[in-house]
Structure formats: structure tokens, C-alpha cells
Design a protein around this motif. Structure first.
Motif, PDB file in Angstrom:
ATOM      1  N   THR A 146      40.503  33.889 -33.908  1.00 46.17           N
ATOM      2  CA  THR A 146      40.152  34.426 -35.278  1.00 46.17           C
ATOM      3  C   THR A 146      41.125  34.006 -36.432  1.00 46.17           C
ATOM      4  OG1 THR A 146      39.442  36.582 -33.973  1.00 46.17           O
ATOM      5  CG2 THR A 146      39.542  36.657 -36.409  1.00 46.17           C
ATOM      6  N   ALA A 147      42.567  34.274 -36.095  1.00 41.59           N
ATOM      7  CA  ALA A 147      43.534  33.749 -37.059  1.00 41.59           C
ATOM      8  C   ALA A 147      43.425  32.276 -37.461  1.00 41.59           C
ATOM      9  CB  ALA A 147      44.747  34.152 -36.615  1.00 41.59           C
ATOM     10  N   VAL A 199      54.014  42.812 -39.537  1.00 40.62           N
ATOM     11  CA  VAL A 199      53.807  43.259 -38.056  1.00 40.62           C
ATOM     12  C   VAL A 199      52.628  44.009 -38.129  1.00 40.62           C
ATOM     13  CG1 VAL A 199      54.593  44.998 -36.385  1.00 40.62           C
ATOM     14  CG2 VAL A 199      56.461  43.511 -37.605  1.00 40.62           C
ATOM     15  N   ILE A 200      51.671  43.681 -37.128  1.00 43.57           N
ATOM     16  CA  ILE A 200      50.293  44.473 -37.008  1.00 43.57           C
ATOM     17  C   ILE A 200      50.397  45.520 -35.685  1.00 43.57           C
ATOM     18  CG2 ILE A 200      47.744  44.444 -37.003  1.00 43.57           C
ATOM     19  CD1 ILE A 200      47.981  41.632 -38.391  1.00 43.57           C
ATOM     20  N   ASP A 201      49.911  46.492 -35.692  1.00 46.13           N
ATOM     21  CA  ASP A 201      49.883  47.458 -34.376  1.00 46.13           C
ATOM     22  C   ASP A 201      49.128  48.628 -34.793  1.00 46.13           C
ATOM     23  OD1 ASP A 201      50.903  49.177 -32.203  1.00 46.13           O
ATOM     24  OD2 ASP A 201      51.925  47.475 -31.876  1.00 46.13           O
ATOM     25  N   THR A 202      48.447  49.104 -33.776  1.00 44.35           N
ATOM     26  CA  THR A 202      47.859  50.235 -33.978  1.00 44.35           C
ATOM     27  C   THR A 202      48.541  51.596 -33.653  1.00 44.35           C
ATOM     28  OG1 THR A 202      47.260  50.290 -31.507  1.00 44.35           O
ATOM     29  CG2 THR A 202      45.772  49.413 -33.096  1.00 44.35           C
ATOM     30  N   ASN A 203      49.838  51.517 -33.075  1.00 45.41           N
ATOM     31  CA  ASN A 203      50.568  52.643 -32.833  1.00 45.41           C
ATOM     32  C   ASN A 203      51.521  53.057 -33.991  1.00 45.41           C
ATOM     33  OD1 ASN A 203      53.126  53.914 -31.737  1.00 45.41           O
ATOM     34  ND2 ASN A 203      52.120  53.932 -29.835  1.00 45.41           N
ATOM     35  N   ALA A 254      41.922  43.598 -40.416  1.00 44.31           N
ATOM     36  CA  ALA A 254      43.485  43.575 -40.168  1.00 44.31           C
ATOM     37  C   ALA A 254      44.105  42.323 -40.534  1.00 44.31           C
ATOM     38  CB  ALA A 254      43.940  44.288 -38.897  1.00 44.31           C
ATOM     39  N   LEU A 255      43.555  41.348 -39.884  1.00 46.23           N
ATOM     40  CA  LEU A 255      44.147  40.240 -40.252  1.00 46.23           C
ATOM     41  C   LEU A 255      44.198  39.495 -41.732  1.00 46.23           C
ATOM     42  CD1 LEU A 255      42.933  38.062 -37.197  1.00 46.23           C
ATOM     43  CD2 LEU A 255      45.232  38.753 -37.493  1.00 46.23           C
ATOM     44  N   LYS A 266      48.866  48.745 -40.205  1.00 47.73           N
ATOM     45  CA  LYS A 266      48.235  49.266 -39.098  1.00 47.73           C
ATOM     46  C   LYS A 266      46.657  49.017 -38.617  1.00 47.73           C
ATOM     47  CE  LYS A 266      46.809  53.794 -37.189  1.00 47.73           C
ATOM     48  NZ  LYS A 266      46.877  55.270 -37.182  1.00 47.73           N
ATOM     49  N   GLY A 267      46.469  48.531 -37.507  1.00 52.67           N
ATOM     50  CA  GLY A 267      45.068  47.753 -37.174  1.00 52.67           C
ATOM     51  C   GLY A 267      45.170  47.213 -35.987  1.00 52.67           C
ATOM     52  N   ASN A 268      43.956  46.611 -35.541  1.00 52.87           N
ATOM     53  CA  ASN A 268      43.758  46.047 -34.303  1.00 52.87           C
ATOM     54  C   ASN A 268      43.750  44.465 -34.766  1.00 52.87           C
ATOM     55  OD1 ASN A 268      42.675  44.528 -32.148  1.00 52.87           O
ATOM     56  ND2 ASN A 268      41.129  45.931 -31.581  1.00 52.87           N
ATOM     57  N   GLY A 269      44.830  43.900 -34.220  1.00 49.82           N
ATOM     58  CA  GLY A 269      45.105  42.316 -34.530  1.00 49.82           C
ATOM     59  C   GLY A 269      44.125  41.364 -34.341  1.00 49.82           C
ATOM     60  N   ALA A 270      43.062  41.802 -33.538  1.00 53.65           N
ATOM     61  CA  ALA A 270      42.021  40.915 -33.244  1.00 53.65           C
ATOM     62  C   ALA A 270      40.704  41.184 -34.437  1.00 53.65           C
ATOM     63  CB  ALA A 270      41.355  41.078 -31.991  1.00 53.65           C
TER      64      ALA A 270
END
Length: 466
Positions: free
Chosen positions: A85-86, A28-32, A57-58, A49-53
């Protein structure tokens, strides 16, 4: 399978919960921080933790070896960039949640240009499901199979129903001759796959599957066939209401919609001129009474607050409105609502989860029978699945009465040469058939998963000994 979920909101968390339960490798990737902490503490998932775009982070999440990436943040643009991007970084399959009404007409172009394999629109899918319920008001919920030619309907058994207290084997010939099957039942916390001995009781939630004409005839026999819905009262003017109102206008229904935001009211009035839009608080009893809510055939609560939706829906039931539907993403609220008689509770996040779980299971079993539909029923404790039978399916041509199925499994419908069959013991499956299977507590990936081969092997061994 290795699955990355970007965005740990309602939809993202629900997906992570279901997919980790099915033993997938979930990241799971999230900034919160709070959302990641909740996921880490309650689910068997890896959190980043990070911006999924962002590429960083990817890459940290291992996108280059990911089988599926699901972008489910609150921003459509982030979801689309994330998938683009992915895909460039090596992800095999990308799914984006895209909710904006303006993007809906451009989906084919977006998918092609951005490398998105699947687009999910929870609000539109929810609107379609609600419109089905309005076409068949007697049902608490409706799922469709085989391009709408087969329906699965849930309804609550009442004390004065003629089926109450009588076993299915005792039902009269008029019911037995209908193209329907009692495929599941919910009694308290127990899920039952019925046989002839099962006797419905008042309060049971019973699930029927079969042809729509058979459903209509059954509810007529039950004395619950309700007139066609003509006037619909909607509270809440968000995206679901937008999609739903457009569908209902196409069905020639008269819609009255209450929304407290003036800008939303203006927008809906402009794009849907046949709808009567009222700017006001839909939870205000005086407003509802002044707008003659009790004269409506159906009431739908679609505000952003689950609590408000349930409260005003209960009020609508007290006013005697024939069909009441509430949106609620919280499962505990849905259980409370059903306990007081509000059965039609719709959850956008669960609708989205079902769509994605179908894709995941189909990819897991790419060489076996193809799963073409998946629905969670009975409060998520059972599943109804549609498969296309191919040459890998065992026991083709063998009568069902000679097969040993795992406990809690039912072959509910077989579609053979475009003919819908409610199976009997002499029925069999052939290559190219579509089959609908109902399963309790089983994660079915392939038609072959329904067979209890240990029992068959044992019987063969016993035969050899004899």
C-alpha cells in the motif's frame, strides 16, 4: 530523512530510538495507546494511531513523501500489505519484517510482486549469528565483513592472559605479525580506541579485527583455543531455534532441543528429524540433569522469557559447559549477565536495528562512498562500518600517517585488489578499495566524515604564513 515505522513493539521502538537520535524525521504508527504514549514521552517522534495497512493511517502519516517505511508489526501479512500500500501511495523505499518460516523460501517472489525493497527476518539473522559463535567458541560475539573474509571478535580479558597488564606496544613479535588489529576496548562504561600505550586489564572487553586464520592463531597463543563444538543443547523451540537447528544440522552438529509445547515439538521433529526433541520445561533443573546437559559442548537459551534465558544460562555456566549463549532483548538484563561472566548475549531487535540503520545511512549518502555493513559494538557505544571507496573520497593515495582523523576514529582494515591489509602509517586508500572503520560516538555516513579537515586546513594556513 522522513521515515515511517509501523508497529511500536520491541523492534519498532528500538528503531525509532536509534533513528530519532540520528535526527531523522520519524513517525510511528500503532493501534496500541500505551505503546504510542511511551514513544511520544521518551522519543522525539510523531505518533499516529491506526492500522499501518490502512490507507487512511498511512496518508495521515505523510506516506506520499516518505523516504523509507518500515513495517515491523507482529503479523507478517500486515507488514507485507503495508509495504504494498505504501509503495502505491508514493513511499520511496519499503522494508518489511517477515518472520514466518514458510515465507522464507518465497522471499524473492514476495519482494517482486508486493514491491518490498528489503525483507528483514530477525529470527533467521539471530540464528546465523549464533551459528558463527559456535564455530568460534572463544569469542563473546562475532561480526563479519567482506563476505566473511574479515571478522571482528569481542572477548573478555582474563587475569592469566599474557596480554593482561602489558601495553600493546610491548606485545611480542608473534602477536604483532598476525593479520589482526586491536580496534576497540570496553572498560566499565568507557569505550577506548586503543593505541600502543593501551594496556588491557582483567575484565576489559577487547575487540579484534582481521583475518579468521589470524584470530585462530591469536587465541591459540592466548591458550583459549577451544575444541570444535559437536553437541549442542537448546532450550526453547521457537522460530530462532527452528532456523538455528537447521543450520547446525548442516554443520554436522548433534542437537538436543527442549520445548514445553507439544505441537511445536511434533513440528520440529517432523521437519528436522536428526534433532532429538524433548517435550518438557527447560528451566527445570531435574530435567536438564536427566538429559545430561553438562555433557554438551554448548548451551543456548532461546525461550520467550529473557529472565528464564539468563537464569538457565547461568546454571549452564555453573555446570561447566564451555560455550553458553542467551537470547535477551532487554539491554539492562544483558548488562547484568555480562557482569557475572555471561558475555554471549544475543538481541534479535538490535540485530534488526543494525541491518536497517545500514540501509538508512546508505540512502542518506547515495552520492558518496557506499556503506556495505554496519555493526554496533561495545554495548552500542561504538560502530564498525564497511565502505567501498569511490572517486568522491578525499585524500586518495595519501599515506595514513599524513592524515588527521577525528578523535575516536580508526581505519582498521583496507582491502586493496582483494588483498586484506592491516594498515600501517605508509598505507593509503585507493578508489575501489573496501575499508573498515571503527568509530566511537560518531555517526559516520561517508568515508569523508572521518577526516578532521579543520586540523588540515589549520596546518595548511600555518604553512602559508611561514
Amino acid at each position: 530523512m522522513k521515515i515511517i515505522i509501523v508497529g511500536d513493539g520491541k523492534v519498532g521502538f528500538t528503531l525509532a530510538e536509534h533513528l530519532s537520535r540520528e535526527e531523522h524525521d520519524v513517525t510511528v504508527i500503532d493501534t496500541n495507546d500505551d505503546a504510542l504514549r511511551r514513544a511520544s514521552e521518551s522519543l522525539d517522534v510523531l505518533c499516529v494511531k491506526g492500522n499501518g495497512a490502512s490507507i487512511m493511517a498511512l496518508r495521515e502519516s505523510g506516506v506520499d513523501t516518505a523516504d523509507i517505511i518500515i513495517a515491523a508489526t507482529s503479523l507478517d501479512e500486515v507488514n507485507m500489505v503495508c509495504c504494498l500500500t505504501a509503495k502505491r501511495l508514493g513511499a520511496k523505499y519499503t522494508i518489511a519484517r517477515v518472520r514466518n518460516v514458510e515465507y522464507a523460501v518465497e522471499l524473492s517472489v514476495l519482494k517482486k510482486e508486493l514491491g518490498i525493497d528489503m525483507v528483514i527476518n530477525p529470527e533467521n539473522a539471530t540464528a546465523v549469528e549464533i551459528s558463527r559463535l559456535l564455530r568460534f567458541p572463544s569469542a563473546a560475539n562475532i561480526e563479519t565483513f567482506y563476505r566473511g573474509r574479515v571478522e571482528l571478535i569481542g572477548f573478555r580479558v582474563q587475569e592469566d592472559d599474557f596480554i593482561c597488564g602489558h601495553s600493546l606496544a610491548e606485545l611480542n613479535h608473534r602477536v604483532k605479525e598476525l593479520p589482526i588489529l586491536f580496534c576497540a576496548a570496553e572498560r566499565g562504561d568507557e569505550v577506548i580506541i586503543p593505541d600502543g600505550r593501551y594496556a588491557p586489564q582483567a575484565g576489559d572487553k577487547l575487540y579484534l579485527i582481521g583475518q579468521p586464520i589470524g584470530m585462530s592463531q591469536f587465541f591459540k597463543l592466548l591458550g583459549r583455543y577451544t575444541p570444535k563444538v559437536k553437541d549442542v543443547f537448546i532450550v526453547g523451540g521457537g522460530r530462532i531455534a527452528h532456523y538455528l537447528t537447521a543450520i547446525l544440522e548442516g554443520m554436522n552438529m548433534h542437537v538436543k532441543l527442549v520445548e514445553r509445547n507439544m505441537d511445536r515439538c511434533r513440528h520440529i521433529s517432523e521437519v528436522l528429524p536428526r534433532t532429538m526433541v524433548i517435550c518438557g520445561d527447560g528451566t527445570d533443573q531435574e530435567l536438564l540433569e536427566s538429559e545430561s546437559v553438562s555433557a554438551s559442548d554448548a548451551f543456548i537459551a532461546l525461550t520467550d522469557r529473557d529472565e528464564d534465558n539468563l537464569i538457565i544460562s547461568l546454571y549452564a555456566m555453573q555446570m561447566g559447559i564451555g560455550k553458553v549463549i542467551a537470547k535477551s532483548n532487554r539491554q539492562n538484563y544483558a548488562g547484568i549477565a555480562r557482569a557475572v561472566g555471561l558475555d554471549s548475549v544475543i538481541s534479535p531487535k538490535l540485530i534488526t536495528a543494525n541491518q536497517i540503520l545500514q540501509v538508512v545511512r546508505g540512502m542518506e549518502n547515495s552520492k558518496g562512498s557506499v556503506m556495505t555493513a554496519l555493526y554496533k559494538i561495545a554495548s552500542g557505544n561504538a560502530e564498525a562500518m564497511e565502505f567501498v571507496v569511490n572517486q568522491t573520497t578525499r585524500h586518495l593515495g595519501q599515506p595514513l600517517k599524513d592524515l588527521k582523523l577525528k578523535k575516536g576514529i580508526l581505519i582498521a582494515v583496507i582491502i586493496h585488489h582483494n588483498r586484506i591489509v592491516i594498515p600501517e602509517g605508509s598505507s593509503s586508500m585507493s578508489q575501489g578499495d573496501t575499508v573498515i572503520i571503527v568509530s566511537r560516538d560518531q555517526g559516520i555516513l561517508d568515508v569523508n566524515d572521518i577526516f578532521d579537515e579543520s586540523a588540515l586546513d589549520l596546518s595548511s594556513a600555518m604553512g602559508g604564513i611561514g
